[in-house]
Design an enzyme around this catalytic site. Structure first.
Site, PDB file in Angstrom:
ATOM      1  CG  HIS A  97      16.339 -30.158  35.035  1.00 45.25           C
ATOM      2  ND1 HIS A  97      17.205 -31.147  35.425  1.00 45.25           N
ATOM      3  CD2 HIS A  97      17.078 -29.021  34.953  1.00 45.25           C
ATOM      4  CE1 HIS A  97      18.415 -30.621  35.559  1.00 45.25           C
ATOM      5  NE2 HIS A  97      18.363 -29.330  35.292  1.00 45.25           N
ATOM      6  CG  HIS A 255      21.506 -28.729  31.300  1.00 44.11           C
ATOM      7  ND1 HIS A 255      20.426 -29.584  31.367  1.00 44.11           N
ATOM      8  CD2 HIS A 255      21.667 -28.214  32.536  1.00 44.11           C
ATOM      9  CE1 HIS A 255      19.964 -29.590  32.609  1.00 44.11           C
ATOM     10  NE2 HIS A 255      20.700 -28.775  33.341  1.00 44.11           N
ATOM     11  CG  ASP A 259      19.870 -25.459  34.271  1.00 48.22           C
ATOM     12  OD1 ASP A 259      19.028 -26.342  34.514  1.00 48.22           O
ATOM     13  OD2 ASP A 259      21.108 -25.620  34.434  1.00 48.22           O
ATOM     14  CG  HIS A 282      19.760 -22.888  38.786  1.00 52.42           C
ATOM     15  ND1 HIS A 282      18.910 -23.017  37.724  1.00 52.42           N
ATOM     16  CD2 HIS A 282      20.377 -24.083  38.922  1.00 52.42           C
ATOM     17  CE1 HIS A 282      19.006 -24.250  37.243  1.00 52.42           C
ATOM     18  NE2 HIS A 282      19.896 -24.906  37.949  1.00 52.42           N
TER      19      HIS A 282
HETATM   20 ZN   LIG Z   1      20.000 -28.057  35.163  1.00 52.09          ZN
END
Ligand SMILES: [Zn+2]
Length: 325
Positions: A97, A255, A259, A282
């Site tokens: 973040h 969000h 990411d 991720h």
């Molecule tokens: Zn995140």
């Protein structure tokens, strides 16, 4: 408005034939809780020389082994959060973040000092880091900003998870789709062209989220010990457990875009291309980034041309700087 640089500094940047690299004007600190260990940690963002990139420095570890460059080839683990490691095995966790905030606001060079192994989670979004960057101020540097231009399509899939890059004339666009069984989330899709203004208004405030049913398993594994309704949206079926609800109707997919901005920032340069993610994570974003950067025919590194849309390289961002100078 975004406080940028003095009139004289801006004029120097405006007359240059290149888009300048950017760092912070001054150092700035914050203290917060680490999401996974639950420990209190202090973080200081410090200005850095051109071509430094983003480098983490663990002040609780003595010697040269304490520096960890925030780069794709230093990613050690990305199952729950992004962990990077240096050659001595020193790690920093939950960098995504902060990385998103730095990339979204067009900051190239910063040293991030931490007195522990994890970046503080703050409110689970990038907004507190954007606030820190704006408080410190942004300084244009006398060095050209370089970008990674995607030259051909690169795609990686794993079951229903897909992430891809395709060439784009201008800037980085991110298009993301999610489909969750939990009714409170369901199907969501958003797409944005990344500029500091878009990042700040549409992406930065979207918080991380989790399912109520996953919390006991995470706690048993010694993770998420600092997690609470203060730093995550918690979902139970068709319910949002946070008293104040959501910050956007599509906060969840926003969000995921946040990411992805942080994950792609590990390329070490802004990317000029189109990113498309379907249920990507991720870990999967890192697989895609490795696939791109390990194929020399798929990309080229070039000075960012003035007027090209990329954070702080866009005509809009330059106009924004002019207004606030
Ligand atoms: Zn995140």
């Amino acid at each position: 408005m975004f406080v940028e640089k003095s009139q004289a500094e801006f004029k120097a940047g405006a007359t240059a034939a290149y888009v300048p690299q950017r760092t912070l004007k001054t150092s700035i600190s914050c203290t917060g809780v680490a999401l996974h260990t639950g420990a209190k940690v202090t973080m200081t963002l410090r200005p850095a020389e051109p071509d430094t990139g983003i480098v983490f420095r663990r002040t609780d570890i003595a010697g040269r082994g304490a520096e960890i460059p925030a780069r794709w080839d230093h990613v050690a683990d990305s199952r729950l959060c992004t962990v990077i490691a240096n050659a001595d095995g020193v790690t920093v966790a939950t960098i995504e973040h902060l990385m998103a905030a730095l990339a979204g606001m067009g900051i190239d060079n910063v040293v991030v000092e931490l007195n522990g192994p994890e970046v503080p989670v703050m409110d689970g979004s990038s907004a507190p880091f954007v606030f820190l960057i704006e408080c410190a101020g942004v300084l244009a540097q006398a060095a050209p900003r370089k970008a990674i231009r995607v030259l051909k399509p690169v795609s990686r899939s794993n079951g229903q998870t897909v992430a891809s890059f395709t060439p784009a004339h201008d800037g980085l666009t991110l298009d993301f789709e999610i489909d969750f069984a939990a009714k409170a989330i369901g199907r969501q899709r958003e797409a944005f062209l990344l500029t500091p203004a878009t990042f700040k208004a549409e992406i930065a405030r979207a918080r991380t989220f989790g399912m109520l049913e996953d919390i006991p398993r995470m706690r048993e594994a010694g993770l998420g010990l600092g997690g609470s309704l203060d730093n995550a949206v918690v979902v139970n079926g068709d319910q949002i457990l946070n008293e104040d609800g959501l910050r956007f109707d599509t906060e969840f997919v926003r969000h995921k875009i946040l990411d992805a901005v942080g994950d792609l920032a590990l390329a070490g340069h802004p990317i000029v291309g189109h990113y498309h993610g379907v249920r990507s994570s991720h870990a999967h974003n890192n697989v895609l980034l490795r696939a791109l950067l390990n194929d020399p025919a798929a990309w080229t590194l070039e000075p960012l041309r003035p007027g090209v849309h990329a954070p702080a390289g866009s005509a809009a961002a330059e106009a924004e700087q002019r207004l606030s100078a």
